[in-house]
Each structure stands twice: as structure tokens, then as C-alpha cells.
Design a protein around this motif. Structure first.
Motif, short mmCIF file in Angstrom:
data_model
loop_
_atom_site.label_atom_id
_atom_site.label_comp_id
_atom_site.label_asym_id
_atom_site.label_seq_id
_atom_site.Cartn_x
_atom_site.Cartn_y
_atom_site.Cartn_z
N ARG A 166 33.19 -33.18 4.47
CA ARG A 166 34.28 -33.91 5.12
C ARG A 166 35.57 -33.13 5.24
O ARG A 166 36.51 -33.59 5.90
CB ARG A 166 34.58 -35.21 4.36
CG ARG A 166 33.48 -36.22 4.28
CD ARG A 166 32.67 -36.45 5.53
NE ARG A 166 33.38 -36.60 6.77
CZ ARG A 166 32.81 -36.45 7.96
NH1 ARG A 166 31.53 -36.11 8.06
NH2 ARG A 166 33.50 -36.59 9.05
N ALA A 167 35.68 -31.95 4.62
CA ALA A 167 36.93 -31.20 4.72
C ALA A 167 36.64 -29.71 4.64
O ALA A 167 36.01 -29.24 3.68
CB ALA A 167 37.91 -31.62 3.61
N PHE A 168 37.07 -28.97 5.65
CA PHE A 168 36.84 -27.53 5.73
C PHE A 168 38.17 -26.78 5.78
O PHE A 168 39.08 -27.17 6.51
CB PHE A 168 36.08 -27.18 7.02
CG PHE A 168 34.61 -27.40 6.95
CD1 PHE A 168 33.74 -26.34 6.81
CD2 PHE A 168 34.08 -28.67 7.03
CE1 PHE A 168 32.37 -26.54 6.75
CE2 PHE A 168 32.72 -28.89 6.98
CZ PHE A 168 31.85 -27.82 6.83
N LEU A 169 38.25 -25.69 5.02
CA LEU A 169 39.39 -24.79 5.12
C LEU A 169 38.87 -23.46 5.66
O LEU A 169 38.01 -22.82 5.05
CB LEU A 169 40.04 -24.58 3.75
CG LEU A 169 41.20 -23.57 3.73
CD1 LEU A 169 42.38 -24.11 4.55
CD2 LEU A 169 41.64 -23.27 2.30
N LEU A 170 39.39 -23.05 6.82
CA LEU A 170 39.04 -21.75 7.40
C LEU A 170 40.20 -20.81 7.11
O LEU A 170 41.34 -21.10 7.46
CB LEU A 170 38.84 -21.88 8.91
CG LEU A 170 37.83 -22.94 9.38
CD1 LEU A 170 37.79 -22.99 10.90
CD2 LEU A 170 36.45 -22.68 8.81
N GLN A 261 42.18 -38.18 -0.05
CA GLN A 261 41.40 -38.88 -1.07
C GLN A 261 40.51 -39.91 -0.41
O GLN A 261 39.38 -40.15 -0.84
CB GLN A 261 42.34 -39.55 -2.08
CG GLN A 261 41.62 -40.28 -3.22
CD GLN A 261 40.95 -39.30 -4.17
OE1 GLN A 261 41.38 -38.15 -4.27
NE2 GLN A 261 39.90 -39.73 -4.83
N GLY A 262 41.01 -40.54 0.66
CA GLY A 262 40.24 -41.56 1.37
C GLY A 262 39.18 -40.97 2.27
O GLY A 262 38.13 -41.57 2.49
N VAL A 263 39.41 -39.75 2.81
CA VAL A 263 38.42 -39.12 3.68
C VAL A 263 37.17 -38.83 2.88
O VAL A 263 37.21 -38.29 1.80
CB VAL A 263 38.98 -37.81 4.28
CG1 VAL A 263 37.89 -37.02 4.96
CG2 VAL A 263 40.10 -38.13 5.25
N GLY A 264 36.05 -39.20 3.43
CA GLY A 264 34.79 -39.00 2.72
C GLY A 264 34.13 -40.31 2.37
O GLY A 264 32.95 -40.36 2.04
N ALA A 281 48.76 -19.27 -0.71
CA ALA A 281 50.01 -20.02 -0.62
C ALA A 281 49.79 -21.52 -0.66
O ALA A 281 50.74 -22.28 -0.82
CB ALA A 281 50.75 -19.64 0.66
N LEU A 282 48.53 -21.96 -0.51
CA LEU A 282 48.24 -23.39 -0.50
C LEU A 282 48.41 -24.01 -1.87
O LEU A 282 48.09 -23.39 -2.90
CB LEU A 282 46.80 -23.63 -0.04
CG LEU A 282 46.53 -23.77 1.45
CD1 LEU A 282 45.06 -24.08 1.65
CD2 LEU A 282 47.38 -24.85 2.06
N ASP A 283 48.88 -25.24 -1.87
CA ASP A 283 48.97 -25.99 -3.12
C ASP A 283 47.58 -26.18 -3.71
O ASP A 283 46.61 -26.45 -2.99
CB ASP A 283 49.60 -27.37 -2.84
CG ASP A 283 49.72 -28.19 -4.11
OD1 ASP A 283 50.59 -27.89 -4.92
OD2 ASP A 283 48.92 -29.13 -4.26
N GLN A 284 47.47 -26.02 -5.01
CA GLN A 284 46.18 -26.07 -5.70
C GLN A 284 45.47 -27.40 -5.49
O GLN A 284 44.26 -27.44 -5.26
CB GLN A 284 46.40 -25.81 -7.19
CG GLN A 284 45.12 -25.68 -8.00
CD GLN A 284 45.41 -25.35 -9.45
OE1 GLN A 284 46.55 -25.04 -9.80
NE2 GLN A 284 44.40 -25.43 -10.30
N ALA A 285 46.22 -28.50 -5.55
CA ALA A 285 45.61 -29.82 -5.40
C ALA A 285 45.09 -30.01 -3.98
O ALA A 285 44.01 -30.59 -3.77
CB ALA A 285 46.63 -30.91 -5.73
N ARG A 288 41.82 -28.03 -3.46
CA ARG A 288 40.63 -28.65 -4.04
C ARG A 288 40.09 -29.79 -3.18
O ARG A 288 38.93 -30.19 -3.36
CB ARG A 288 40.95 -29.17 -5.45
CG ARG A 288 41.01 -28.09 -6.51
CD ARG A 288 40.93 -28.72 -7.89
NE ARG A 288 42.06 -29.59 -8.16
CZ ARG A 288 43.16 -29.22 -8.79
NH1 ARG A 288 43.29 -27.97 -9.20
NH2 ARG A 288 44.15 -30.07 -8.99
N ARG A 289 40.91 -30.32 -2.28
CA ARG A 289 40.44 -31.41 -1.42
C ARG A 289 39.43 -30.92 -0.38
O ARG A 289 38.72 -31.72 0.21
CB ARG A 289 41.62 -32.06 -0.70
CG ARG A 289 42.50 -32.95 -1.58
CD ARG A 289 41.77 -34.23 -1.99
NE ARG A 289 42.65 -35.14 -2.68
CZ ARG A 289 42.86 -35.14 -3.98
NH1 ARG A 289 42.25 -34.26 -4.74
NH2 ARG A 289 43.68 -36.01 -4.53
#
Length: 428
Positions: A166-170, A261-264, A281-285, A288-289
Motif C-alpha cells: 500500500r505504500a512505495f518509496l522510490l 496509518q489508515g492506508v492499508g 533526509a526523510l523522517d524516520q516515522a 517506516r510507513r
């Protein structure tokens, strides 16, 4: 200093519950957000696994409650009371009432205005970029197909514990094709596509930025199946606690955490796709999403040539790969485009042509057998231009172009992305 994060978080949570119980929901929402910020900061440094688990459980409860309050403040409607989960001991039991006393069918004028502002980020016409247009990146394309195409075409595959990503980081250096890949997803997926940047979500008005984020996700859920593409997400979600971080930036990040948190959930069917050139540079929290974090590396020069005629050998491509080390996708694209014009330049500059075995005119050296002294213009005057054949691309053509072109990605940049891949990501 981080030892105080937990204390501050607990204090804000207590105040939030107190305001929630007395019906001051706007203030309660902000206090929940403040508590979440401190708890997330504590998680960065917490070494005790049991304490970390407790903090995460409490954060989930506060995130859920904040989302319930936000939904009511935005839409008007009822919120189910807390189920009294022991992991969120301070979670309130009351449910806020609509601000205007209206029902669910009555849309808040402010929300309507925000929706109108976000309407421009919906791509209603497909970009017409296909999977085959994206050079290489087979692993990334396969993972995105699993997340986007298969769940729509074959929903029966995704039952029980088997859920689509449900969540991708490229992530990767600039110019490697991250945004291009997102356009291919929009083309191939039968989904509503939302393409946003930081400027779409940042407002000068106090409290409006997080409402834009909330409304974006609500619009995506209303239009499900849908895809939210956030380009340069690092500009929205940098590391917490940085000296230049503004209050608005913290609120946006917290709201993104609430929404992601709701996605998924089974009923949302929303894919979040984000791109960044600076993953550290991304926030750690926030990081992790993302279920999948895929490295989009510098591309292979060979795939950019496609089926254009050439006489390069595998050895030539290996040597050219060494010469183009550090070239981004856009660098190589410019390079190949320049190389593709070399045969045209040879035709234009040629003073001798000869006929090939199939009757086509090709440029040649003066001493070659069958050489005729003529030019492209003279052949065109004789209506023979259609019989002129472009010579294949050669290694010398590449050498000539590469002699005047330099890479735009430094070795240090590449090392940063490769190190991030070893720690958190996977190869595309």
C-alpha cells in the motif's frame, strides 16, 4: 535532551484527554498531535524493546483518536467511543459532536474550498507512458504491478493475510526515472491518480496545510481505487527536531502519519507512491510507513538505444558503461539523443556515396569501390533522398559525444543511496 521526550509526550497526552472529555475537540486534537511528536522523537533513541512496544501501542491509539476527531471537525458526524484498549490507557471515551450540528450530507464550505484547491492535482487523462517505455527497473515494475494491477484485475488473489503493498518509496539520484515510473503506473492502473508536490500541500494559513493533507486522502478514499503520488516528499517530511523545522512542517508530518496509518485497511484501496532524491533526509516515522523502499539506480546505456541499428559489441557496451559511470537517466538520455543524430550528421557532411547491395545510397570514403562524388542535396534534387540509408551507430559516435558531456551525479551521491539501500531499501 531526549530523556524528556517521554515526559513531555505523557503530559501532552493527559492534557489532550482532559480537553477531549470536556468537549474542547479542536484543542484536544492539537494536544494529541503534540504528544505524538514527542513520542515519535522518543522512539528514535529508545533502546528498551518493551518500552518501545508500549510507546508504539499508545501512539496507535492516539493516532486513531486524532483521526476520529479530525474527521468530525472536518465533516460533521459521530465517532464511535473508544473500545477501552488497555494499551491506550489514557484514550478518552467520549465522541465529539459536529461543529454545526449538521448531518453527514452537509458538506463544510471550508472543506469544499480545500477540495476545489486539490482538484487540480487529479490527473484525469492518462500520461500514456507504458511499462515498456521505462528502461530497465524490472524489480520496481514487478513490485508496482503486484500493488496496482493485480489487485484490480484479480482481487481473488488477495484474501486472508495476503494483502497488496500500500505504500512505495522510490529513491535514487536525480534524473533516474522515478517520476517517469509513476506516470507509467498512472497509465497502466485503472485508478484515479493524484499527483502532488509540496507546494500543493503547504499553505500560509495556520492549520490549513494539515487539512489539505486530510482532504487529499479523503478524496483518494472516495475515489478508490486510487493512487497518491507525492514527488520530492523529503521537502515535506524532513527529520523531526531539525533546527529549521517549523510548526507547520511538524503538523503536516503528523497528519501524514495519521493518514498513512489508515492506508492499508481493507476498505481504503489507496496506494501511496512517493519519490525522493534524498532518502536519508526523510523522517524516520514517515519512512517506516512505506512497505516497499525501492532504489532506482542509474540506468543502463544499452536499453536507451532500443532497436536503433548499431554495430556495437558487448565489449563496447562494457567500456561505455565505465565511461558513463555517474550519468543519470537524463544525462544518458541527452547523450543517446545526441548520438542518434551522428548518422544524420554523417549523411549531411558526406561528399561521397555508394550503392549498397539492396540499392540504397550510403556515405563512404572516396577510395571505396563504387564511390560516387555527390551530396545529400544533390541526391535530393534527383528525387533519390528516399533511397539514402542512415549508417548504423558506432562506438566512435559515442566516444565523440562523451568527449563533450559530463555526468551530473557525483560519486558521493551514489554512495549515499547505495548505503541507504543496504540499510533500508531494495534494488529496483
Amino acid at each position: 535532551m531526549y530523556s524528556n521526550f517521554m515526559e513531555h509526550g505523557i503530559e501532552y497526552a493527559k492534557q489532550a484527554v482532559k480537553e477531549d472529555d470536556t468537549g474542547n475537540y479542536s484543542k484536544a486534537f492539537q494536544l494529541y498531535m503534540n504528544a505524538l511528536e514527542y513520542f515519535q522523537a522518543q522512539l528514535k533513541y529508545e533502546k528498551n524493546q518493551q518500552i518501545e512496544k508500549t510507546i508504539r501501542e499508545r501512539c496507535l491509539g492516539y493516532l486513531k483518536r486524532a483521526e476520529e476527531i479530525r474527521a468530525v471537525l472536518d465533516n460533521g458526524g459521530s465517532v464511535p467511543a473508544s473500545n477501552g484498549d488497555a494499551s491506550v490507557a489514557a484514550q478518552p471515551k467520549s465522541s465529539p459532536k459536529p461543529k454545526d450540528g449538521g448531518g453527514k450530507d452537509k458538506e463544510d464550505p471550508e472543506k469544499a474550498k480545500l477540495k476545489a484547491g486539490l482538484d487540480s492535482v487529479i490527473i484525469r487523462e492518462k500520461p500514456n507512458v507504458k511499462w515498456s517505455d521505462v528502461a530497465g527497473l524490472e524489480n520496481a515494475k514487478l513490485a508496482l504491478q503486484e500493488a496496482v494491477i493485480l489487485p484490480v484485475k484479480f482481487p481473488q488473489f488477495f484474501t486472508g493475510k495476503r494483502k497488496p503493498w500500500r505504500a512505495f518509496l522510490l529513491y535514487g539520484p536525480p534524473g533516474t526515472g522515478k517520476s517517469y515510473l509513476a506516470k507509467a503506473v498512472a497509465t497502466e492502473a485503472d485508478s484515479t491518480f493524484f499527483s502532488v508536490s509540496s507546494s500543493d500541500l503547504v499553505s500560509k494559513w495556520m492549520g490549513e496545510s494539515e487539512k489539505l493533507v486530510s482532504n487529499l486522502f479523503q478524496m483518494a478514499r472516495d475515489s478508490a481505487p486510487s493512487i497518491i503520488f507525492v514527488d520530492e516528499i523529503d521537502s515535506l517530511c524532513g527529520q523531526r527536531g531539525e533546527g529549521n523545522e517549523s510548526e507547520a512542517s511538524r503538523r503536516i508530518k503528523t497528519e501524514l502519519l495519521v493518514q498513512m496509518q489508515g492506508v492499508g485497511s481493507d476498505d481504503h484501496k489507496v496506494l501511496v507512491l512517493a519519490a525522493t532524491n534524498t532518502p536519508y533526509a526523510l523522517d524516520q516515522a514517515i519512512r517506516r510507513r512505506f512497505d516497499k523502499r525501492i532504489y532506482i539506480p542509474l540506468p543502463d546505456l544499452k536499453v536507451h538505444l532500443g532497436d536503433t541499428p548499431h554495430n556495437l559489441t558487448e565489449s563496447d557496451f562494457e567500456k561505455l558503461a565505465q565511461k558513463t559511470e555517474g550519468f543519470s537517466g537524463s544525462d544518458i538520455s541527452v547523450c543517446v539523443k545526441d548520438v542518434l543524430f551522428e548518422p544524420v550528421r554523417k549523411i549531411q557532411d558526406a561528399e561521397y556515396f555508394m550503392k549498397s547491395s539492396d540499392g540504397m545510397w550510403v556515405p563512404c570514403e572516396p577510395k571505396q569501390r563504387g564511390a560516387v562524388k555527390t551530396t545529400l542535396q544533390e541526391l535530393d534534387a534527383q528525387d533519390l533522398a528516399s533511397k539514402v540509408l542512415l549508417p548504423p551507430i558506432t562506438r566512435a559516435d559515442f566516444d565523440k559525444v562523451l568527449a563533450r558531456q559530463k555526468p551530473t551525479v557525483s560519486k558521493a551521491d551514489l554512495e549515499v543511496h547505495e548505503r541507504f539501500t543496504m540499510e533500508f531499501g531494495e534494488e529496483g
